[in-house]
Enzyme design. Structure first.
Site, PDB file in Angstrom:
ATOM      1  N   GLU A  85      65.101  52.297 -15.983  1.00  0.00           N
ATOM      2  CA  GLU A  85      66.146  51.294 -16.176  1.00  0.00           C
ATOM      3  C   GLU A  85      65.890  50.554 -17.483  1.00  0.00           C
ATOM      4  O   GLU A  85      66.378  49.454 -17.687  1.00  0.00           O
ATOM      5  CB  GLU A  85      66.289  50.361 -14.976  1.00  0.00           C
ATOM      6  CG  GLU A  85      65.022  49.800 -14.409  1.00  0.00           C
ATOM      7  CD  GLU A  85      65.260  49.045 -13.102  1.00  0.00           C
ATOM      8  OE1 GLU A  85      66.106  48.153 -13.076  1.00  0.00           O
ATOM      9  OE2 GLU A  85      64.570  49.347 -12.124  1.00  0.00           O
ATOM     10  N   CYS A 122      65.475  50.548  -9.477  1.00  0.00           N
ATOM     11  CA  CYS A 122      64.128  51.065  -9.180  1.00  0.00           C
ATOM     12  C   CYS A 122      64.126  52.261  -8.230  1.00  0.00           C
ATOM     13  O   CYS A 122      63.089  52.896  -8.049  1.00  0.00           O
ATOM     14  CB  CYS A 122      63.243  49.963  -8.601  1.00  0.00           C
ATOM     15  SG  CYS A 122      63.184  48.489  -9.626  1.00  0.00           S
ATOM     16  N   SER A 213      68.073  38.750  -4.608  1.00  0.00           N
ATOM     17  CA  SER A 213      67.552  40.123  -4.668  1.00  0.00           C
ATOM     18  C   SER A 213      66.530  40.358  -3.555  1.00  0.00           C
ATOM     19  O   SER A 213      66.426  41.461  -3.020  1.00  0.00           O
ATOM     20  CB  SER A 213      66.969  40.437  -6.043  1.00  0.00           C
ATOM     21  OG  SER A 213      65.724  39.818  -6.224  1.00  0.00           O
ATOM     22  N   HIS A 246      58.601  50.084  -2.168  1.00  0.00           N
ATOM     23  CA  HIS A 246      58.857  49.547  -3.508  1.00  0.00           C
ATOM     24  C   HIS A 246      58.214  48.159  -3.599  1.00  0.00           C
ATOM     25  O   HIS A 246      58.441  47.308  -2.741  1.00  0.00           O
ATOM     26  CB  HIS A 246      60.364  49.465  -3.757  1.00  0.00           C
ATOM     27  CG  HIS A 246      60.709  48.729  -5.014  1.00  0.00           C
ATOM     28  ND1 HIS A 246      60.174  49.089  -6.236  1.00  0.00           N
ATOM     29  CD2 HIS A 246      61.501  47.652  -5.248  1.00  0.00           C
ATOM     30  CE1 HIS A 246      60.635  48.265  -7.166  1.00  0.00           C
ATOM     31  NE2 HIS A 246      61.435  47.386  -6.589  1.00  0.00           N
TER      32      HIS A 246
HETATM   33  N1  COA Z   1      50.153  28.755  -3.599  1.00  0.00           N
HETATM   34  C1  COA Z   1      50.545  29.760  -2.765  1.00  0.00           C
HETATM   35  N2  COA Z   1      51.815  30.244  -2.746  1.00  0.00           N
HETATM   36  C2  COA Z   1      52.719  29.714  -3.598  1.00  0.00           C
HETATM   37  C3  COA Z   1      52.370  28.654  -4.478  1.00  0.00           C
HETATM   38  C4  COA Z   1      51.022  28.182  -4.465  1.00  0.00           C
HETATM   39  N3  COA Z   1      50.626  27.214  -5.273  1.00  0.00           N
HETATM   40  N4  COA Z   1      53.481  28.330  -5.194  1.00  0.00           N
HETATM   41  C5  COA Z   1      54.476  29.126  -4.764  1.00  0.00           C
HETATM   42  N5  COA Z   1      54.013  29.972  -3.809  1.00  0.00           N
HETATM   43  C6  COA Z   1      54.751  31.018  -3.093  1.00  0.00           C
HETATM   44  C7  COA Z   1      56.134  30.585  -2.654  1.00  0.00           C
HETATM   45  O1  COA Z   1      56.104  29.906  -1.407  1.00  0.00           O
HETATM   46  C8  COA Z   1      56.853  31.928  -2.590  1.00  0.00           C
HETATM   47  O2  COA Z   1      56.489  32.608  -1.409  1.00  0.00           O
HETATM   48  P1  COA Z   1      57.559  32.769  -0.206  1.00  0.00           P
HETATM   49  O3  COA Z   1      58.767  33.430  -0.817  1.00  0.00           O
HETATM   50  O4  COA Z   1      56.855  33.623   0.785  1.00  0.00           O
HETATM   51  O5  COA Z   1      57.852  31.381   0.247  1.00  0.00           O
HETATM   52  C9  COA Z   1      56.208  32.722  -3.734  1.00  0.00           C
HETATM   53  O6  COA Z   1      54.978  32.071  -4.025  1.00  0.00           O
HETATM   54  C10 COA Z   1      57.046  32.730  -5.001  1.00  0.00           C
HETATM   55  O7  COA Z   1      57.335  31.396  -5.336  1.00  0.00           O
HETATM   56  P2  COA Z   1      58.796  30.958  -5.754  1.00  0.00           P
HETATM   57  O8  COA Z   1      58.801  29.513  -6.006  1.00  0.00           O
HETATM   58  O9  COA Z   1      59.801  31.519  -4.779  1.00  0.00           O
HETATM   59  O10 COA Z   1      58.898  31.755  -7.133  1.00  0.00           O
HETATM   60  P3  COA Z   1      60.063  31.799  -8.159  1.00  0.00           P
HETATM   61  O11 COA Z   1      61.217  30.973  -7.741  1.00  0.00           O
HETATM   62  O12 COA Z   1      59.458  31.499  -9.483  1.00  0.00           O
HETATM   63  O13 COA Z   1      60.539  33.328  -8.188  1.00  0.00           O
HETATM   64  C11 COA Z   1      61.240  35.478  -7.563  1.00  0.00           C
HETATM   65  C12 COA Z   1      60.266  34.333  -7.253  1.00  0.00           C
HETATM   66  C13 COA Z   1      60.911  36.688  -6.699  1.00  0.00           C
HETATM   67  C14 COA Z   1      62.660  35.039  -7.262  1.00  0.00           C
HETATM   68  C15 COA Z   1      61.109  35.868  -9.057  1.00  0.00           C
HETATM   69  O14 COA Z   1      59.827  36.308  -9.315  1.00  0.00           O
HETATM   70  C16 COA Z   1      62.103  36.898  -9.524  1.00  0.00           C
HETATM   71  O15 COA Z   1      63.250  36.578  -9.850  1.00  0.00           O
HETATM   72  N6  COA Z   1      61.676  38.168  -9.616  1.00  0.00           N
HETATM   73  C17 COA Z   1      62.491  39.256 -10.132  1.00  0.00           C
HETATM   74  C18 COA Z   1      63.396  39.878  -9.110  1.00  0.00           C
HETATM   75  C19 COA Z   1      62.623  40.606  -8.038  1.00  0.00           C
HETATM   76  O16 COA Z   1      61.528  41.077  -8.240  1.00  0.00           O
HETATM   77  N7  COA Z   1      63.244  40.726  -6.849  1.00  0.00           N
HETATM   78  C20 COA Z   1      62.647  41.406  -5.711  1.00  0.00           C
HETATM   79  C21 COA Z   1      63.519  42.427  -5.107  1.00  0.00           C
HETATM   80  S1  COA Z   1      63.682  43.819  -6.148  1.00  0.00           S
END
Ligand code: COA
Length: 447
Positions: A85, A122, A213, A246
């Site tokens: 991609e 993916c 997502s 994945h």
């Molecule tokens: N200690 C432990 N865990 C922590 C933490 C800390 N200090 N701070 C945050 N976390 C946890 C959160 O609780 C969350 O876990 P949960 O979802 O089980 O509650 C995780 O870490 C991620 O934190 P979050 O604040 O949700 O991260 P984010 O808003 O920065 O983004 C995604 C997370 C996945 C949305 C982001 O990485 C993204 O957009 N990724 C690309 C798209 C993707 O990969 N999608 C997946 C499907 S293909």
């Protein structure tokens, strides 16, 4: 007549040659708690391509290593499919560039090999394996094998939440009859819907609705599992030794695994056995509205994830699939394929005899589609898996400072002009060596 066993005969992994330490370099620069990365997302580091690497060099380098190891020449390959991609051309497929690279170093050519490029976020690496499988089972391969290459530079715009989950690398896989590593099930399940969760409408970096997502991944994966069960019969937790899924980041798989466990244990003796501790699974008919059903289900799943029985299953069946992902981040099309290698390497390390055992493989692509199928581990799996072990090369990556990371991100940004030196020295590999008169990319092999 029995159909020939078709599956993965050899695998090679090429990692981008730089790495970004998420807890010690990225988190402090972003003023965030390192545990968000190590515990929340479950990642230690991301792989990045050096300045002279791209999806073609990584794919061609993985393929060359595979061909050298297997003693193959171009005449042995009837098909080259690249799943990516991160393509940089809407017409000329990456597989033609990869073939051009390989033709620089081997006798003969790929003139009679069918080449293409597969796109569905993916999941397209798995779709390419599917295409190769079908081509062989249809008897069109003339005794030749298929080369499937999943290669991506999974970069996000700086400041995007996805930035923490970046990665870059390639997985080359040889699909053939009577394979050494795994055979693929004919049965497969699909969960597919038009979704707007992650897309790149003619742009390099994705537009992402990250939280959505995650939900879409879980929904499509559940549908794929139900669809798989409709053809293969009900799945039980004891039926498979590993579940490579994945892995955009290990925390995603942690969420999916407990939902899958809940699904497959519903109405089984495992649900009965867990009842005294966490009650029975909520049934929608027992609730007045969807909302209260969902709240109760969330509570049940939370409680389930804390039980000893679930944690033991997760530790044995899912955790081993995450070993490489933790060190490299998201490799998009290659992600599920490094999960498979991680699991098999863990079995090797623990001297487990898993010949004849089953893997339940779950692939996903945003946009969105999930696919589930089973694989049977072949008796000769050990040698091929040991050869694919990437951990020594992962340890050799150049560790980027935050400033170097920003430079390398710019160097791979199509919109930015940069002049930066490489951080590593190419050695026995293909490199991106510039552009030609029609803006095509040029590649060279460096001894
Ligand atoms: N200690 C432990 N865990 C922590 C933490 C800390 N200090 N701070 C945050 N976390 C946890 C959160 O609780 C969350 O876990 P949960 O979802 O089980 O509650 C995780 O870490 C991620 O934190 P979050 O604040 O949700 O991260 P984010 O808003 O920065 O983004 C995604 C997370 C996945 C949305 C982001 O990485 C993204 O957009 N990724 C690309 C798209 C993707 O990969 N999608 C997946 C499907 S293909």
């Amino acid at each position: 007549m029995t159909e020939p066993a078709v599956g993965l005969d050899a695998i090679e992994i090429w990692t981008g040659k730089c790495k970004l330490d998420l807890a010690n370099t990225f988190a402090p620069a972003r003023d965030e708690d390192p545990e968000k990365y190590t515990k929340g997302l479950g990642l230690r580091a991301s792989s990045f391509p050096d300045t002279y690497e791209d999806i073609v060099t990584m794919g061609a380098n993985a393929a060359k290593r595979l061909m050298d190891r297997e003693g193959l020449t171009p005449a042995d390959i009837g098909r080259i499919d690249v799943a990516t991609e991160s393509a940089f051309d809407n017409s000329k497929p990456v597989s033609t560039y990869v073939a051009g690279c390989l033709e620089q170093v081997y006798e003969g050519d790929f003139r009679h090999a069918n080449k293409g490029e597969r796109k569905f976020a993916c999941v397209s690496g798995t779709q390419s394996i599917d295409d190769a499988y079908n081509w062989i089972r249809a008897g069109r391969n003339r005794g030749r094998a298929a080369l499937v290459i999943a290669t991506d530079t999974a970069l996000y715009a700086r400041g995007d939440p996805g930035e923490a989950t970046q990665g870059a690398g390639a997985v080359a896989m040889l699909v053939d009859v009577d394979p050494s590593i795994v055979t693929l099930s004919t049965e497969q399940g699909i969960g597919s819907m038009d979704e707007t969760d992650f897309l790149k409408p003619n742009q390099q970096f994705p537009s992402v609705d990250g939280k959505r997502s995650v939900q879409v991944y879980l929904s499509r994966m559940r549908e794929a599992l139900e669809d798989y069960e409709s053809v293969a019969g009900r799945v039980g937790v004891e039926d498979f030794v590993f579940a490579p899924f994945h892995t955009p980041f290990p925390g995603m798989v942690r969420k999916a695994a407990v939902l899958a466990y809940r699904h497959v244990t519903r109405g089984t003796e495992i649900e009965d056995a867990l009842e005294p501790e966490i009650g029975r699974q909520p049934r929608e008919d027992d609730f007045d509205g969807r909302e209260s059903f969902e709240t109760n289900m969330r509570d049940y799943v939370d409680a389930l994830s804390g039980t000893e029985r679930y944690r033991t299953w997760y530790g044995e069946t899912v955790e081993p699939t995450l070993g490489i992902a933790r060190e490299v981040g998201n490799w998009y099309t290659g992600s599920v394929h490094i999960a498979r290698v991680s699991a098999l390497l863990a079995a090797l390390e623990n001297d487990r005899n898993i010949g004849g055992e089953t893997l339940l493989v779950g692939s996903y692509g945003s946009g969105a589609q999930a696919e589930i199928h089973a694989e049977t581990v072949r008796e000769g799996w050990r040698e091929g898996v040991a050869a694919a072990d990437p951990f020594d090369r992962l340890a050799e990556r150049h560790s980027l400072s935050f400033a170097e990371y920003e430079h390398i991100h710019d160097a791979h940004n199509h919109e930015v002009e940069t002049e930066i030196e490489a951080f590593t020295e190419p050695n026995g590999e293909f490199i991106h060596a510039g552009w030609g008169r029609m803006n095509e990319r040029k590649y060279e092999y460096v001894e």
